[in-house]
Scaffold this motif. Structure first.
Motif, short mmCIF file in Angstrom:
data_model
loop_
_atom_site.label_atom_id
_atom_site.label_comp_id
_atom_site.label_asym_id
_atom_site.label_seq_id
_atom_site.Cartn_x
_atom_site.Cartn_y
_atom_site.Cartn_z
N GLU A 1 0.24 -17.54 -4.13
CA GLU A 1 0.88 -16.27 -4.44
C GLU A 1 1.79 -15.85 -3.29
OE1 GLU A 1 -1.02 -12.01 -5.11
OE2 GLU A 1 -2.21 -13.58 -6.05
N ASN A 2 3.04 -15.58 -3.59
CA ASN A 2 3.92 -15.00 -2.56
C ASN A 2 3.65 -13.51 -2.48
OD1 ASN A 2 5.11 -17.43 -2.09
ND2 ASN A 2 7.14 -16.84 -2.80
N VAL A 3 3.60 -12.99 -1.26
CA VAL A 3 3.32 -11.55 -1.14
C VAL A 3 4.42 -10.86 -0.35
CG1 VAL A 3 0.85 -11.60 -1.51
CG2 VAL A 3 1.71 -11.99 0.75
N ASP A 4 4.77 -9.71 -0.86
CA ASP A 4 5.90 -8.99 -0.32
C ASP A 4 5.40 -7.93 0.65
OD1 ASP A 4 8.42 -8.10 0.03
OD2 ASP A 4 8.49 -6.92 -1.83
N ILE A 5 4.90 -8.38 1.81
CA ILE A 5 4.52 -7.39 2.82
C ILE A 5 5.38 -7.61 4.06
CG2 ILE A 5 2.14 -6.91 2.10
CD1 ILE A 5 1.18 -8.99 4.12
N ASN A 6 5.53 -6.55 4.84
CA ASN A 6 6.29 -6.66 6.07
C ASN A 6 5.36 -7.19 7.16
OD1 ASN A 6 7.72 -6.35 8.40
ND2 ASN A 6 7.97 -4.12 8.24
N THR A 7 5.55 -8.46 7.52
CA THR A 7 4.60 -9.08 8.45
C THR A 7 4.82 -8.64 9.91
OG1 THR A 7 6.03 -11.03 8.50
CG2 THR A 7 4.12 -11.10 7.02
N ASN A 8 5.87 -7.86 10.14
CA ASN A 8 6.03 -7.27 11.48
C ASN A 8 5.21 -5.99 11.61
OD1 ASN A 8 7.87 -9.20 12.36
ND2 ASN A 8 9.49 -8.18 11.20
N ASP A 9 4.76 -5.49 10.48
CA ASP A 9 3.95 -4.29 10.46
C ASP A 9 2.48 -4.72 10.32
OD1 ASP A 9 2.54 -2.01 9.87
OD2 ASP A 9 4.05 -1.20 8.49
N PHE A 10 1.80 -4.80 11.47
CA PHE A 10 0.46 -5.40 11.45
C PHE A 10 -0.54 -4.55 10.66
CE2 PHE A 10 1.69 -7.46 15.75
CZ PHE A 10 2.47 -8.39 15.08
N ALA A 11 -0.30 -3.26 10.59
CA ALA A 11 -1.19 -2.40 9.80
C ALA A 11 -1.10 -2.79 8.32
CB ALA A 11 -0.82 -0.94 9.99
N GLU A 12 0.11 -3.15 7.91
CA GLU A 12 0.31 -3.58 6.52
C GLU A 12 -0.39 -4.93 6.28
OE1 GLU A 12 4.18 -4.30 3.80
OE2 GLU A 12 4.45 -2.74 5.31
N VAL A 13 -0.31 -5.78 7.26
CA VAL A 13 -0.99 -7.08 7.15
C VAL A 13 -2.50 -6.85 7.04
CG1 VAL A 13 -1.47 -9.28 8.32
CG2 VAL A 13 0.83 -8.30 8.43
N LYS A 14 -3.00 -5.93 7.87
CA LYS A 14 -4.45 -5.63 7.86
C LYS A 14 -4.90 -5.17 6.46
CE LYS A 14 -7.89 -2.44 9.66
NZ LYS A 14 -8.27 -1.44 10.66
N LYS A 15 -4.13 -4.27 5.90
CA LYS A 15 -4.48 -3.71 4.59
C LYS A 15 -4.58 -4.85 3.56
CE LYS A 15 -2.82 -0.08 1.54
NZ LYS A 15 -1.76 -0.63 0.70
N PHE A 16 -3.61 -5.73 3.60
CA PHE A 16 -3.59 -6.84 2.64
C PHE A 16 -4.78 -7.77 2.86
CE2 PHE A 16 -2.52 -11.12 1.32
CZ PHE A 16 -2.07 -10.90 0.03
N VAL A 17 -5.03 -8.10 4.12
CA VAL A 17 -6.11 -9.04 4.47
C VAL A 17 -7.46 -8.51 3.99
CG1 VAL A 17 -7.40 -9.86 6.52
CG2 VAL A 17 -4.93 -10.18 6.39
N ILE A 18 -7.68 -7.23 4.16
CA ILE A 18 -8.97 -6.64 3.75
C ILE A 18 -9.06 -6.55 2.23
CG2 ILE A 18 -10.31 -4.50 3.82
CD1 ILE A 18 -9.52 -4.40 6.83
N GLU A 19 -7.97 -6.11 1.63
CA GLU A 19 -7.94 -5.97 0.17
C GLU A 19 -8.20 -7.29 -0.56
OE1 GLU A 19 -4.84 -2.87 -0.74
OE2 GLU A 19 -4.19 -4.57 -1.99
N LYS A 20 -7.63 -8.36 -0.04
CA LYS A 20 -7.70 -9.66 -0.74
C LYS A 20 -8.81 -10.57 -0.20
CE LYS A 20 -4.06 -9.02 -3.36
NZ LYS A 20 -4.06 -9.07 -4.82
#
Ligand code: AMP
Ligand code: GLY
Length: 427
Positions: free
Chosen positions: A42-61
């Motif tokens: 799955e390609n995911v459209d998150i801003n990987t420079n924004d680590f908080a956004e990465v965190k949210k995704f990592v926990i959610e998935k």
């Protein structure tokens, strides 16, 4: 295991291609990915420079491991961010912590490290604004061509090699005083020019032990015969014929081992790939640069040669358990030819519909600048579009196969170099 892979190039498609072959993998997410990675997970459209956004995704998935393709998130400290967060600290990140990523993030840091640990590299000195006059005197004492390097990350453009002393002085002033490469060139490394042939060598390390990956040669210039401007890479070949066992042993003894020991001695925690950009001068290897990641386009020829389970190796890196592992390779050549957009590395158009995929046999296509448009067509979406990688018992066989496919994949403006490997044939 659910894995989040960060990046969008041919390197990431190659890593993704390899990881999905592992029985340990459940779901692969790639952020942002390309048309190649979207076919594998799955390609995911998150801003990987924004680590908080990465965190949210990592926990959610429920992501169990993060593999970082490019250097920028590492230099920005993504690994440290994970270690410093109670919810993330158990999740392994493949890629070094920020301080160790300085091996790529600062040329001055890397040179000082090499000097301290006796690792062969070009003689150098570093200058900033306060020492322009000394820099000029230093240049006057050197022989041309003059090598000027912006200290910081400059998207592969921060190295100038100049024949004339007058121009070298002008460029140096422009780099330091006018910040030609932004803050990256507020410090400049001036170094001795080394005359030889370049090659890339990679290791995977958990910071304690390491596994040496196959060597590769990349082709950086746009034009045949290594002419014209530098690009992100026009193709690669692995292994490098002149990097035979004896030469690889020299590299390991003089460069790899002292680098790993040096990292430990400095207390620099390193988990991931180290990329040694080397040059062979006479019969001796020297380090041109370190990178803290796999190479691109080298990944597209090196990764297809790895037979071992990459996810298992990454897991061992995360668990500091690499010392018990071995890595096996396909005893074949892989040649990888990059198809690029007309005009690249200057300006070029995107959105060209690609065709010819049906006829592809006996090779691997690694996507870089591609995407699927609203009609489901694969279209160009960057300068470096697609790497065609093929195996062969001899280098020539691998090249012939890759070129046969490269010819048949079409898009308006397609260009590729037809001379890959020629420099290696008469060595
Ligand atoms: P770097 O970004 O440090 O890899 O430098 C970019 C390119 O410049 C290298 O791949 C080499 O082709 C060339 N280069 C860098 N340093 C030197 C050097 N000391 N002598 C000769 N060529 C160099
Ligand atoms: N092949 C050069 C690089 O990845 O920087």
């Amino acid at each position: 295991m659910n894995i989040l892979l960060i990046g969008s190039g041919g390197r990431e498609h190659a890593l993704a291609w390899k990881m999905v072959q592992s029985p340990l993998l459940t779901t692969l997410f790639t952020a942002p990915g390309n048309a190649g990675t979207s076919a594998l997970g799955e390609n995911v459209d998150i801003n990987t420079n924004d680590f908080a956004e990465v965190k949210k995704f990592v926990i959610e998935k429920g992501v169990d491991m993060v593999v970082v393709g490019p250097e920028a998130p590492l230099v920005a400290g993504i690994h440290d961010f994970f270690l410093n967060d109670d919810h993330l600290k158990e999740i392994p990140v493949i890629g070094p912590e920020k301080e160790a990523a300085m091996l790529e993030g600062s040329k001055d840091f890397a040179k000082e490290f090499m000097k301290k640990y006796g690792i062969p590299t070009a003689k150098y000195e570093t200058f900033d604004k306060s020492r322009i006059e000394e820099a000029f005197t230093f240049l006057e004492k050197m022989k041309p061509p003059y090598v000027l390097k912006a200290d910081g990350l400059a998207a592969g453009k921060g190295v100038l090699i100049i024949d004339s002393l007058i121009e070298a002085k002008e460029q140096l002033r422009d780099m330091i005083e006018n910040e030609r490469f932004g803050k990256a060139s507020s410090k400049v490394v001036i170094e001795e020019f080394l005359n030889g042939i370049e090659l890339s060598v990679f290791v995977l390390t958990d910071g304690l032990s390491y596994l040496v990956l196959p060597s590769a040669k990349d082709y950086k210039r746009i034009g045949e015969g290594d002419t014209g401007p530098n690009t992100g890479g026009m193709g690669s070949i692995s292994p490098v014929p002149f990097a035979h066992e004896q030469f690889m042993q020299k590299i390991e003894r003089r460069i790899i081992k002292p680098t790993i020991d040096g990292l430990q001695n400095e207390g620099l925690r390193y988990k991931g790939f180290i990329f040694f950009g080397l040059i062979k001068v006479g019969d001796d290897p020297y380090v041109i640069e370190y990178n803290v990641r796999m190479g691109d386009p080298e990944s597209e020829s090196v990764i297809p040669r790895i037979k071992s389970d990459m996810v298992e190796l990454f897991r061992a890196v995360g668990e500091n358990n690499l010392s018990g592992k071995t890595i096996e390779f396909e005893d074949k050549y892989v040649a990888s030819v990059f198809l690029v957009s007309g005009g690249y590395p200057g300006s070029y158009e995107k959105g060209k519909v690609m065709s010819g995929f049906d006829a592809v046999k006996d090779c691997i296509l690694f996507h870089a600048g591609t995407k699927r448009d609203a009609n489901g067509n694969i279209v160009t979406n960057g300068g470096r579009v697609l790497a065609v990688s093929a195996y062969g018992d001899r280098m020539e066989d691998a090249l012939n196969k890759a070129y046969a496919i490269a010819e048949n994949i079409n898009f308006e403006g397609k260009y590729y170099r037809k001379d890959l490997g020629r420099d290696l044939m008469d060595l």
